[in-house]
Design a protein around this motif. Structure first.
Motif, PDB file in Angstrom:
ATOM      1  N   GLU A 326      -7.249  20.658  27.770  1.00 46.12           N
ATOM      2  CA  GLU A 326      -8.370  19.931  27.700  1.00 46.12           C
ATOM      3  C   GLU A 326      -9.618  20.427  28.276  1.00 46.12           C
ATOM      4  N   PHE A 327      -9.429  20.922  29.474  1.00 45.55           N
ATOM      5  CA  PHE A 327     -10.756  21.498  30.127  1.00 45.55           C
ATOM      6  C   PHE A 327     -11.184  22.673  29.533  1.00 45.55           C
ATOM      7  N   GLN A 328     -10.289  23.544  29.016  1.00 41.14           N
ATOM      8  CA  GLN A 328     -10.543  24.909  28.509  1.00 41.14           C
ATOM      9  C   GLN A 328     -11.206  24.777  27.301  1.00 41.14           C
ATOM     10  N   GLN A 329     -11.077  23.475  26.497  1.00 37.40           N
ATOM     11  CA  GLN A 329     -11.871  23.443  25.272  1.00 37.40           C
ATOM     12  C   GLN A 329     -13.160  22.717  25.511  1.00 37.40           C
ATOM     13  N   VAL A 330     -13.169  21.795  26.226  1.00 40.46           N
ATOM     14  CA  VAL A 330     -14.386  21.021  26.412  1.00 40.46           C
ATOM     15  C   VAL A 330     -15.566  21.893  26.917  1.00 40.46           C
ATOM     16  N   PHE A 331     -14.938  22.542  28.093  1.00 37.17           N
ATOM     17  CA  PHE A 331     -15.937  23.588  28.845  1.00 37.17           C
ATOM     18  C   PHE A 331     -16.602  24.753  27.935  1.00 37.17           C
ATOM     19  N   ASN A 332     -15.745  25.332  27.136  1.00 39.35           N
ATOM     20  CA  ASN A 332     -16.135  26.415  26.376  1.00 39.35           C
ATOM     21  C   ASN A 332     -17.007  25.935  25.056  1.00 39.35           C
ATOM     22  N   LEU A 333     -16.648  24.627  24.767  1.00 38.47           N
ATOM     23  CA  LEU A 333     -17.458  24.260  23.516  1.00 38.47           C
ATOM     24  C   LEU A 333     -18.860  24.116  24.248  1.00 38.47           C
ATOM     25  N   ASN A 334     -19.353  23.841  25.354  1.00 37.25           N
ATOM     26  CA  ASN A 334     -20.400  23.393  26.110  1.00 37.25           C
ATOM     27  C   ASN A 334     -21.077  24.942  26.187  1.00 37.25           C
ATOM     28  N   LYS A 335     -20.378  25.787  26.757  1.00 39.74           N
ATOM     29  CA  LYS A 335     -20.903  27.093  27.325  1.00 39.74           C
ATOM     30  C   LYS A 335     -21.163  28.409  26.269  1.00 39.74           C
ATOM     31  N   GLY A 336     -20.307  28.177  25.178  1.00 40.12           N
ATOM     32  CA  GLY A 336     -20.452  29.364  24.292  1.00 40.12           C
ATOM     33  C   GLY A 336     -19.634  30.156  24.297  1.00 40.12           C
ATOM     34  N   SER A 337     -18.703  30.045  25.322  1.00 40.63           N
ATOM     35  CA  SER A 337     -17.696  31.135  25.288  1.00 40.63           C
ATOM     36  C   SER A 337     -16.384  30.821  24.668  1.00 40.63           C
TER      37      SER A 337
END
Lengths: 416, 293
Positions: A326-337
């Motif tokens: 869950e975190f890996q998806q949300v975070f990376n959608l925001n960060k561009g990575s």
């Protein structure tokens, strides 16, 4: 003066740290810009949902240098935060000071070994045990292009080889545009340099020369060719480049004033924030000649040894949450990575991220996955700094010959 | 009883300042010296004594030599330039010009800015694609070229320009005060003897200004040795490390490269440089004074 301010920082932290609560997790990070701050807020929400108290400890600026300075004073005073944003060989240095916590119990329960490529896992381990948890993967060897600028100059597609690149660059220059938007700071000089080395010499050579710092590779013909290619690029850079920040160079590509930029995928965040669409307004491709290689820059959190049992429990939960899907998806959608966790669904991500993810998995299998030197993933800070100096000096002073530049780099690589 | 208290009070009042000064100036100097003979890397490490190895390493580094050379260039040109320009401005302002108050304020204003502001403003002014060069191109003079800031062998001179701009007004104010303090009758007497104006300035006024010159040089030279913010804001040590100075070198080594021992060694060398210049100068000037009178 500096010392005094450092000392006051220590004092302030000692005073602030006396009010510890059970189940509290204090996280030191330097994600303070728009998309990054949003990502951290998500993590905070997830931790609070598990019943822990989140104590934010953000130190802005300096690409993490400021945060590192504060962290040092906190650790020296015996009052470390639960987790701090530390990456690359710096993790090993902190671990060798004996202050990092062992995360093997969480790692085993969550099966991290099967979820991470071995080269990445090795960065996070000290003497075989996990001491840090990864957040994301940035690819560094990207070439970004402005679709409008390329069209105006009559360049049909993103160049796949260095020969194609220079043909395209000539056309762009003739059309009156800036061919390469470069930022003349030593980290970006090196970002471009490592993409050139990777493109000219391939992943194996990159690993020998820049990661293992093998003197034979550093003084080889391939290195000479890399430096020649690197210097050729300079003719296509505008005179205002020295000292320019990376996002201002990206802005030139966004405004279609410049055609290309060598930059990691954090640049995508700038494009998207400006309302540009990947594949249509701007193009992403691996840097010329490096399609089957991947320089990774993995952000991670190192966890510090804590005395309080409640805080230890919260720390373990934090590690598990960060690696969770869950975190890996949300975070990376925001960060561009992209997520560092293998086998995750990439449906919600854009085309550049999908390409990045596909290459990440594939290069990991064939040994094309290598750590980025420019972004502190590969070698100790002292040697890294010295080689960056040598490369920047070579880039900014045309009077240094290729042979001398190569000698300087090889000498710098021997710094301990 | 009251007498001894009376003599005690001043000492008591001064004592905290003395203790603080001692601990935070000399204490930290000693601490720094100790760090420079250890193998400290990311964190201070007092167990591993390495003698003068850090100094050896320091003087083997190309970057350190560049920093020293830059310090030499910058100090000489900055102190000299600000002094000469300040003196000329002061002499002209002293000719009873109209609106002197306004002019004085204008020249003195840069001193009110911090070096960070000066550095940032000059970074834009000297940047070829948005500063003077672009202005000239836009005005039609397309052959104009002024790209010192982005060339590694000339960038240090840009730091000098910005530094002089900032400090010349300060030197002017000091000289002006000195000029105002000169007795008119001396000048009148010289005029009566038939001395020309340049001669009066060269042989009479400048020698009288010597103490002012001394304090100006002292203030400017210590500013130049610890110049850090100006370089950071203007060039950040670049292009490459072409405009690195010892203070920026020390900062980078100690705080971003995890080489505290090496950084401490460079800080000790800076201290030695300051001491080597300032102590003999102070000594000679302070000793010479009574004889002059």
């Amino acid at each position: 003066m500096l010392k005094i301010s450092k000392l006051t920082a220590v004092l302030a932290c000692v005073l602030a740290g006396t009010a510890a609560v059970a189940g509290q997790v204090e996280v030191l990070h330097y994600w303070t810009s728009g998309g990054e701050a949003k990502s951290v807020a998500e993590l905070k929400k997830m931790m609070e949902a598990k019943g822990h108290v989140w104590k934010d400890f953000a130190v802005a600026g300096g690409g993490g240098d400021n945060a590192a300075t504060v962290l040092k004073s906190r650790v020296v005073s015996g009052n470390p935060p639960a987790a701090a944003q530390i990456k690359g060989p710096a993790i090993q240095e902190w671990a060798s000071e004996g202050v990092l916590a062992n995360l093997d119990s969480v790692g085993k329960a969550e099966k991290w070994d099967s979820l991470l490529p071995k080269v990445v896992a090795d960065v996070l381990k000290y003497k075989g045990s996990y001491v840090a948890v990864p957040v994301n993967v940035h690819r560094v060897n990207w070439l970004w292009g402005s679709a409008a600028a390329l069209k105006k100059a009559g360049v049909a597609s993103m160049p796949k080889t260095w020969d194609e690149f220079f043909v395209a660059a000539d056309k762009i220059k003739k059309a009156g545009l800036i061919a390469v938007a470069h930022s003349g700071q030593n980290i970006w000089d090196f970002t471009t340099f490592e993409s050139v080395v990777l493109g000219v010499g391939g992943a194996r050579f990159y690993d020998d020369a820049l990661v293992k710092l093998d003197q034979k590779a550093l003084t080889s013909e391939t290195m000479k060719k890399s430096l020649e290619t690197f210097r050729r690029i300079k003719a296509y850079v505008d005179p205002a480049a020295p000292g320019r920040d990376w996002n201002l160079s990206t802005a030139l590509v966004i405004q279609d004033k410049a055609a290309f930029q060598f930059m990691g995928d954090w640049a995508k965040g700038e494009f998207v924030a400006a309302g540009k669409v990947p594949g249509k307004d701007f193009l992403c491709a691996a840097a010329p000649g490096s399609a089957n290689a991947y320089t990774f820059n993995v952000d991670s959190f190192a966890m510090f040894k804590l005395k309080d049992a409640g805080a230890q429990k919260a720390q373990g939960d934090l590690a598990a949450t960060i690696m969770g899907t869950e975190f890996q998806q949300v975070f990376n959608l925001n960060k561009g990575s992209i997520p560092v966790r293998l086998n995750m669904s990439m449906d919600k991500f854009d085309d550049c991220a999908k390409l990045s993810s596909k290459d990440f998995v594939e290069t990991a299998k064939v040994g094309g996955l290598v750590p980025s030197v420019a972004h502190g993933m590969a070698i100790k800070p002292a040697a890294e700094g010295a080689i960056k100096d040598a490369v920047s000096q070579f880039w900014s002073d045309d009077k240094i010959s290729v042979a001398d530049g190569m000698k300087n780099i090889a000498k710098a690589a021997a710094t301990k | 009883m009251s007498r001894s208290l009376e003599s005690l009070v001043p000492k008591l009042v001064v004592a905290p300042a003395f203790v603080l000064g001692f601990a935070f100036i000399y204490g930290l100097m000693v601490w720094n010296g100790v760090l420079s003979v250890t193998a400290s890397r990311m964190l201070p490490n007092y167990e591993e004594f390495v003698g003068l190895e850090q100094y050896q390493k320091l003087f083997g580094m190309d970057r350190w030599w560049v920093a020293l050379k830059n310090l030499g260039i910058f100090s000489a040109l900055y102190v000299g330039g600000a002094l000469v320009l300040g003196l000329i401005l002061a002499i002209f302002l002293d000719q009873k010009v109209r609106a002197e108050g306004v002019l004085r304020t204008i020249y003195l204003y840069p001193m009110a800015l911090s070096f960070i502001v000066t550095g940032t403003a000059w970074k834009w002014i000297l940047n070829p694609s948005m500063g003077i060069e672009k202005l000239m191109h836009d005005l039609g003079w397309t052959g104009f070229q002024f790209d010192w800031l982005v060339q590694s062998d000339t960038a240090i001179y840009c730091v000098v320009i910005a530094g002089i701009w900032q400090s010349a007004g300060f030197a002017m104010a000091l000289f002006l005060a000195g000029l105002r303090g000169i007795d008119d009758s001396i000048i009148k007497a010289a005029q009566m003897d038939g001395a020309s104006l340049p001669r009066i300035y060269w042989r009479i006024i400048l020698p009288i200004l010597r103490p002012v010159m001394f304090s100006t040089i002292l203030v400017l030279s210590h500013l130049s040795i610890k110049s850090f913010d100006l370089v950071m804001a203007l060039t950040a040590g670049g292009p490459g490390y072409a405009t690195d100075v010892p203070a920026t070198f020390m900062f980078v080594m100690s705080f971003t490269r995890g080489q505290i021992g090496l950084g401490a060694a460079s800080a000790t060398m800076m201290l030695a440089t300051v001491a080597a210049i300032v102590v003999p100068y102070l000594y000679s000037e302070l000793r010479a004074k009574p004889h002059d009178r």
